[in-house]
Design a protein around this motif. Structure first.
Motif, mmCIF file in Angstrom:
data_model
loop_
_atom_site.group_PDB
_atom_site.id
_atom_site.type_symbol
_atom_site.label_atom_id
_atom_site.label_comp_id
_atom_site.label_asym_id
_atom_site.label_seq_id
_atom_site.Cartn_x
_atom_site.Cartn_y
_atom_site.Cartn_z
ATOM 1 N N GLN A 1 39.641 -8.133 15.214
ATOM 2 C CA GLN A 1 40.952 -8.248 15.847
ATOM 3 C C GLN A 1 42.009 -8.582 14.799
ATOM 4 O O GLN A 1 41.704 -9.152 13.742
ATOM 5 C CB GLN A 1 40.948 -9.364 16.906
ATOM 6 C CG GLN A 1 40.085 -9.077 18.119
ATOM 7 C CD GLN A 1 40.137 -10.204 19.137
ATOM 8 O OE1 GLN A 1 40.138 -11.371 18.774
ATOM 9 N NE2 GLN A 1 40.174 -9.850 20.409
ATOM 10 N N GLY A 2 43.231 -8.234 15.111
ATOM 11 C CA GLY A 2 44.344 -8.669 14.296
ATOM 12 C C GLY A 2 44.730 -10.089 14.663
ATOM 13 O O GLY A 2 44.695 -10.472 15.843
ATOM 14 N N SER A 3 45.083 -10.885 13.668
ATOM 15 C CA SER A 3 45.446 -12.289 13.896
ATOM 16 C C SER A 3 46.671 -12.628 13.059
ATOM 17 O O SER A 3 46.674 -12.429 11.842
ATOM 18 C CB SER A 3 44.273 -13.199 13.509
ATOM 19 O OG SER A 3 44.648 -14.557 13.560
ATOM 20 N N LEU A 4 47.711 -13.122 13.714
ATOM 21 C CA LEU A 4 48.938 -13.542 13.034
ATOM 22 C C LEU A 4 49.250 -14.967 13.479
ATOM 23 O O LEU A 4 49.539 -15.212 14.651
ATOM 24 C CB LEU A 4 50.103 -12.611 13.377
ATOM 25 C CG LEU A 4 49.878 -11.123 13.072
ATOM 26 C CD1 LEU A 4 49.529 -10.371 14.347
ATOM 27 C CD2 LEU A 4 51.106 -10.499 12.422
ATOM 28 N N ALA B 1 55.684 -5.200 21.159
ATOM 29 C CA ALA B 1 55.154 -4.335 20.105
ATOM 30 C C ALA B 1 53.693 -3.963 20.329
ATOM 31 O O ALA B 1 53.139 -3.163 19.575
ATOM 32 C CB ALA B 1 55.308 -5.020 18.751
ATOM 33 N N GLY B 2 53.048 -4.553 21.358
ATOM 34 C CA GLY B 2 51.683 -4.163 21.668
ATOM 35 C C GLY B 2 50.623 -5.215 21.457
ATOM 36 O O GLY B 2 49.420 -4.907 21.486
ATOM 37 N N ALA B 3 51.008 -6.477 21.237
ATOM 38 C CA ALA B 3 50.024 -7.546 21.057
ATOM 39 C C ALA B 3 49.258 -7.795 22.354
ATOM 40 O O ALA B 3 49.752 -7.532 23.450
ATOM 41 C CB ALA B 3 50.707 -8.834 20.602
ATOM 42 N N ASP B 4 48.051 -8.322 22.221
ATOM 43 C CA ASP B 4 47.215 -8.613 23.382
ATOM 44 C C ASP B 4 47.463 -9.994 23.967
ATOM 45 O O ASP B 4 47.393 -10.187 25.182
ATOM 46 C CB ASP B 4 45.733 -8.512 23.003
ATOM 47 C CG ASP B 4 45.307 -7.092 22.704
ATOM 48 O OD1 ASP B 4 45.981 -6.161 23.181
ATOM 49 O OD2 ASP B 4 44.306 -6.917 21.988
ATOM 50 N N ALA C 1 44.772 -5.826 18.974
ATOM 51 C CA ALA C 1 43.710 -4.879 18.641
ATOM 52 C C ALA C 1 43.915 -4.454 17.190
ATOM 53 O O ALA C 1 45.048 -4.444 16.693
ATOM 54 C CB ALA C 1 43.781 -3.673 19.564
ATOM 55 N N PRO C 2 42.840 -4.099 16.475
ATOM 56 C CA PRO C 2 42.992 -3.705 15.065
ATOM 57 C C PRO C 2 44.006 -2.587 14.866
ATOM 58 O O PRO C 2 44.805 -2.624 13.913
ATOM 59 C CB PRO C 2 41.581 -3.263 14.679
ATOM 60 C CG PRO C 2 40.684 -4.018 15.582
ATOM 61 C CD PRO C 2 41.414 -4.111 16.887
ATOM 62 N N PRO D 1 54.762 -14.490 9.826
ATOM 63 C CA PRO D 1 53.624 -15.378 10.065
ATOM 64 C C PRO D 1 53.199 -16.112 8.804
ATOM 65 O O PRO D 1 53.373 -15.614 7.686
ATOM 66 C CB PRO D 1 52.524 -14.417 10.539
ATOM 67 C CG PRO D 1 52.897 -13.092 9.971
ATOM 68 C CD PRO D 1 54.396 -13.071 9.941
ATOM 69 N N ALA D 2 52.654 -17.298 8.991
ATOM 70 C CA ALA D 2 52.147 -18.064 7.854
ATOM 71 C C ALA D 2 50.846 -17.488 7.338
ATOM 72 O O ALA D 2 50.511 -17.636 6.159
ATOM 73 C CB ALA D 2 51.932 -19.520 8.272
ATOM 74 N N ALA D 3 50.088 -16.819 8.211
ATOM 75 C CA ALA D 3 48.848 -16.158 7.822
ATOM 76 C C ALA D 3 48.664 -14.958 8.731
ATOM 77 O O ALA D 3 48.913 -15.045 9.937
ATOM 78 C CB ALA D 3 47.659 -17.108 7.944
ATOM 79 N N ALA D 4 48.261 -13.832 8.158
ATOM 80 C CA ALA D 4 48.103 -12.615 8.956
ATOM 81 C C ALA D 4 47.019 -11.746 8.341
ATOM 82 O O ALA D 4 46.964 -11.577 7.128
ATOM 83 C CB ALA D 4 49.429 -11.851 9.027
ATOM 84 N N ASP D 5 46.166 -11.186 9.200
ATOM 85 C CA ASP D 5 45.093 -10.344 8.694
ATOM 86 C C ASP D 5 44.390 -9.682 9.873
ATOM 87 O O ASP D 5 44.525 -10.129 11.019
ATOM 88 C CB ASP D 5 44.083 -11.181 7.905
ATOM 89 C CG ASP D 5 43.313 -10.362 6.867
ATOM 90 O OD1 ASP D 5 43.409 -9.118 6.901
ATOM 91 O OD2 ASP D 5 42.625 -10.977 6.034
ATOM 92 N N VAL D 6 43.652 -8.623 9.587
ATOM 93 C CA VAL D 6 42.669 -8.105 10.531
ATOM 94 C C VAL D 6 41.341 -8.728 10.136
ATOM 95 O O VAL D 6 40.886 -8.569 9.002
ATOM 96 C CB VAL D 6 42.587 -6.567 10.498
ATOM 97 C CG1 VAL D 6 41.464 -6.078 11.397
ATOM 98 C CG2 VAL D 6 43.912 -5.954 10.931
ATOM 99 N N THR D 7 40.743 -9.455 11.041
ATOM 100 C CA THR D 7 39.600 -10.281 10.688
ATOM 101 C C THR D 7 38.519 -10.175 11.756
ATOM 102 O O THR D 7 38.712 -9.529 12.788
ATOM 103 C CB THR D 7 40.055 -11.748 10.535
ATOM 104 O OG1 THR D 7 38.977 -12.547 10.056
ATOM 105 C CG2 THR D 7 40.575 -12.308 11.849
ATOM 106 N N MET D 8 37.390 -10.794 11.495
ATOM 107 C CA MET D 8 36.334 -10.916 12.489
ATOM 108 C C MET D 8 36.539 -12.257 13.179
ATOM 109 O O MET D 8 36.261 -13.317 12.607
ATOM 110 C CB MET D 8 34.956 -10.821 11.838
ATOM 111 C CG MET D 8 34.695 -9.491 11.149
ATOM 112 S SD MET D 8 34.802 -8.064 12.268
ATOM 113 C CE MET D 8 33.409 -8.379 13.356
ATOM 114 N N ARG D 9 37.019 -12.206 14.401
ATOM 115 C CA ARG D 9 37.430 -13.408 15.108
ATOM 116 C C ARG D 9 36.308 -13.879 16.023
ATOM 117 O O ARG D 9 35.785 -13.116 16.825
ATOM 118 C CB ARG D 9 38.689 -13.102 15.918
ATOM 119 C CG ARG D 9 39.415 -14.288 16.493
ATOM 120 C CD ARG D 9 40.794 -13.836 16.983
ATOM 121 N NE ARG D 9 41.507 -14.927 17.591
ATOM 122 C CZ ARG D 9 41.382 -15.249 18.884
ATOM 123 N NH1 ARG D 9 40.576 -14.569 19.647
ATOM 124 N NH2 ARG D 9 42.068 -16.257 19.372
#
Length: 249
Positions: free
Chosen positions: A137-140, A158-161, A176-177, A194-202
């Protein structure tokens, strides 16, 4: 998933990464090169390269270094012999850990990973042993002081879940990724960085660790991240505030 001390944990990991800047640069260059080899050297047409490119920028890598790595990958070269492999295992108190590697020698890599697990009270598991606990998942993540209402409005449009508030006041936009890049771009265009942002394994569940278990697990995660073949380490661990404070003393 409500975080116990997510913001403190993010700051702890960022500080740890800052101390390993040279090693992080090497791993980022490897990721950029492989991404460009597989999907081309234009980050606008290659989502994997765009993500690696953004990670490199977030770690203050010079743009010309990033560009050279992408050009090298797009033209073939040193990345062609690298295999991508994922390992799964357990840390103290059943903590789940996944490790993504790039290697030219799988036997060496699995031996190194197994050694670090055994040295720090962990255990290398079989494929799938903890993977079911994670989803891509994407995480911001935004600091506690950010305007959550504004972030939520822009992100959802913008399409966030979802937007998740954590116990320490920070909050996280989940995507979603495939929607991550668009959501991140929309937030930044609105002045919401965002202070931290990435597509990660959540992880779907969190294990909170303190005391001796936290110390052992920190050493395990650091040991895995120090391995040359390891690109990313994912875990469902969050450390207590006391454990994080002790680690900086």
């Amino acid at each position: 998933m409500a975080g116990h001390s997510k913001w403190a944990n993010i700051k702890h990991r960022k500080a740890a990464e800052d101390k390993k800047r040279g090693k992080i640069f090497t791993k980022l260059i490897r990721e950029i090169t492989v991404a460009a080899r597989e999907g081309g050297g234009d980050p606008d047409d290659n989502p994997r390269l765009r993500l690696a490119w953004d990670r490199a920028l977030a770690n203050n890598m010079p743009k010309d270094t990033i560009q050279r790595a992408a050009e090298r990958g797009a033209g073939g070269g040193q990345a062609e012999a690298l295999d991508e492999v994922r390992y799964e295992g357990y840390g103290p108190d059943g903590a789940a850990i996944m490790i993504d590697c790039m290697t030219d020698n799988k036997n060496r890599t699995v031996s190194d990973v197994r050694y670090v697990f055994s040295r720090h009270n962990g255990k290398l598991g079989a494929d799938g042993s903890v993977g079911y606990l994670f989803s891509r998942q994407g995480s911001l993540t935004f600091e506690p002081e950010a305007d959550s209402d504004h972030v939520l409005e822009v992100a959802l449009e913008a399409g966030a879940d979802d937007l998740i508030q954590t116990d320490d006041g920070a909050f996280e936009v989940v995507t979603a990724p495939g929607d991550y890049a668009a959501v991140k771009a929309a937030l930044e265009a609105a002045g919401l960085v965002p202070a931290a942002a990435d597509v990660t394994m959540r992880p779907s569940t969190v294990v909170e660790l303190g005391g001796d278990s936290a110390r052992v697990c920190m050493n395990l995660l650091d040991g895995l991240e120090d391995l040359d073949d390891v690109q990313r380490v994912y875990t469902n661990v969050e450390f207590t505030a006391d454990a994080l404070a002790e680690s900086t003393e």
